[in-house]
Design a protein around this motif. Structure first.
Motif, PDB file in Angstrom:
ATOM      1  N   UNK A 145       0.843  -1.197   0.000  1.00  0.00           N
ATOM      2  CA  UNK A 145       0.000   0.000   0.000  1.00  0.00           C
ATOM      3  C   UNK A 145       0.877   1.246   0.000  1.00  0.00           C
ATOM      4  N   UNK A 146       0.460   2.231  -0.763  1.00  0.00           N
ATOM      5  CA  UNK A 146       1.141   3.527  -0.730  1.00  0.00           C
ATOM      6  C   UNK A 146       1.074   4.101   0.671  1.00  0.00           C
ATOM      7  N   UNK A 147      -0.094   4.026   1.285  1.00  0.00           N
ATOM      8  CA  UNK A 147      -0.300   4.596   2.616  1.00  0.00           C
ATOM      9  C   UNK A 147       0.691   4.025   3.621  1.00  0.00           C
ATOM     10  N   UNK A 148       0.932   2.713   3.557  1.00  0.00           N
ATOM     11  CA  UNK A 148       1.778   2.037   4.547  1.00  0.00           C
ATOM     12  C   UNK A 148       3.247   2.005   4.148  1.00  0.00           C
ATOM     13  N   UNK A 149       3.557   2.551   2.977  1.00  0.00           N
ATOM     14  CA  UNK A 149       4.927   2.557   2.466  1.00  0.00           C
ATOM     15  C   UNK A 149       5.480   1.132   2.381  1.00  0.00           C
ATOM     16  N   UNK A 150       4.653   0.233   1.835  1.00  0.00           N
ATOM     17  CA  UNK A 150       5.058  -1.172   1.741  1.00  0.00           C
ATOM     18  C   UNK A 150       5.139  -1.658   0.289  1.00  0.00           C
ATOM     19  N   UNK A 151       5.159  -0.739  -0.663  1.00  0.00           N
ATOM     20  CA  UNK A 151       5.265  -1.132  -2.061  1.00  0.00           C
ATOM     21  C   UNK A 151       6.586  -1.879  -2.279  1.00  0.00           C
ATOM     22  N   UNK A 152       6.489  -3.080  -2.837  1.00  0.00           N
ATOM     23  CA  UNK A 152       7.686  -3.865  -3.124  1.00  0.00           C
ATOM     24  C   UNK A 152       8.107  -4.816  -2.024  1.00  0.00           C
ATOM     25  N   UNK A 153       7.479  -4.739  -0.848  1.00  0.00           N
ATOM     26  CA  UNK A 153       7.863  -5.646   0.239  1.00  0.00           C
ATOM     27  C   UNK A 153       7.208  -7.016   0.046  1.00  0.00           C
ATOM     28  N   UNK A 154       7.938  -8.097   0.317  1.00  0.00           N
ATOM     29  CA  UNK A 154       7.398  -9.460   0.132  1.00  0.00           C
ATOM     30  C   UNK A 154       6.560  -9.896   1.332  1.00  0.00           C
TER      31      UNK A 154
END
Length: 381
Positions: A212-221
């Protein structure tokens, strides 16, 4: 309090709004994110790293006043919502201006002030159902590991016990346990369910970890693979069907069964599967006043500070039209739970399946014993 019947009566109007742009409708499902600040350090979320130019309570009040009585479901999110010292006043503002049927607040359960603030919200918003969902990503040390906070499980149980006592006083308080299924705990579901069964909460809900963009988790496995999640969904279905439900809980659990199946299909088909109403019937207002259709895309539809806190000026403006075109064209797909439940309300085949689920759960109720009386949680951390 707004009724669910009133919400369903608006469904055809949202169909028309999504199809033709008329009649103009204000969302029934809003997420408010007053601050990204958080005292957890979860493996599945980096929102605690963010700092924003947060709106003041006065700014939120002006925004909520512009919404009118249309919203039915408010989620006050975070970060950790109860870190906000004005969360009670924010809930009271939503209640004053919008009279929502539901005020939903997730929490990591760490702060000692949570029960006091929940009691104040229940007391001052008597015609709204106040749903408090306590995060639980594992049992004992596993929970502490995923959440990144020592003794978090112990604090979870302290808060849960205090809220269970409060529920005896407030008829409008509903307690749930919320689990984010991720690569770190998808195989631990049986242990989590076994624990949940001892707690006496009103509901157990899960959603899948996702970028999520909000959670800054883009790209995390962090998202479980399809096979592991499918196995978990089958187990969740078994669990839901094994329990006894009465009244409104039959309806919510019937939707939950359908949501789990929906997520499986979205992951497998990489498609919206059913039409998405984010940007029409649901949206999110971020801490700095930016309006998003959802927290996955996080499209900047406009900032309330630039529109004199008039939500409708953004919602019925020009900038949102391209985002709606993109969503309607299925240029995105995700299993975001908050939006998914609103989407299901607007999809006739889904509602038919939900109705079948309701009948199935009702039939099961006739042959199952009464639920065990709620009891205090007493587990070692």
């Amino acid at each position: 309090m707004q009724s669910m019947i009133g919400v369903l009566a608006r469904v055809p109007l949202f169909w028309l709004y999504r199809l033709t742009g008329w009649p103009k409708m204000v969302p029934i499902n809003l997420t408010l994110s007053p601050s990204p600040r958080c005292n957890s350090r979860c493996l599945t979320c980096n929102i605690w790293m963010k700092r924003e130019n947060e709106m003041t309570l006065e700014e939120w009040d002006k925004t909520l006043a512009s919404l009118g009585r249309a919203p039915y479901w408010f989620t006050i999110s975070g970060g950790e919502p109860f870190l906000n010292n004005e969360i009670v006043e924010l809930a009271q503002s939503a209640y004053k201006h919008c009279r929502p049927g539901i005020i939903n607040i997730p929490t990591n359960s760490i702060l000692k002030v949570i029960p006091e603030r929940v009691a104040a919200i229940c007391e001052s918003c008597p015609d709204s159902q106040v749903i408090i969902n306590l995060s639980l990503d594992g049992v004992g040390e596993k929970h502490d590991f995923i959440r990144g906070v020592a003794n978090n499980f112990e604090k979870f149980e302290r808060t849960l016990n205090a809220l269970l006592e409060l529920r005896e006083k407030y008829d409008n308080l509903n307690l749930g346990i919320h689990t984010v299924l991720s690569t770190f705990n998808v195989k631990d579901l049986d242990e989590i369910i076994e624990y949940v069964e001892t707690t006496g909460v009103d509901q157990f809900i899960t959603e899948i970890a996702e970028p999520r963009v909000e959670l800054d988790t883009i790209g995390l496995p962090i998202t479980p693979d399809r096979e592991a999640y499918a196995k978990a969904v089958n187990r969740l279905g078994e669990y839901v069907r094994s329990r006894t439900y009465r009244g409104m809980s039959r309806i919510t659990e019937a939707f939950r069964l359908e949501y789990y199946n929906l997520v499986q299909r979205i992951l497998a088909e990489e498609d919206q599967v059913i039409p998405c109403y984010a940007g029409w019937a649901s949206c999110q207002i971020y801490a700095d006043g930016t309006v998003w259709p959802c927290c996955i895309r996080a499209d900047d539809l406009g900032n309330l500070r630039d529109f004199d806190y008039d939500f409708k000026a953004i919602w019925f403006g020009e900038k949102i039209k391209e985002v709606r075109r993109s969503i309607a064209a299925k240029e995105c797909n995700c299993p975001l739970a908050n939006a998914a439940y609103t989407n299901m309300l607007h999809d006739v085949p889904t509602l038919i399946r939900v109705s079948t689920n309701i009948l199935s759960l009702s039939e099961n109720d006739k042959s199952k014993p009464q639920d065990v009386k709620r009891k205090e949680v007493d587990h070692a951390a």
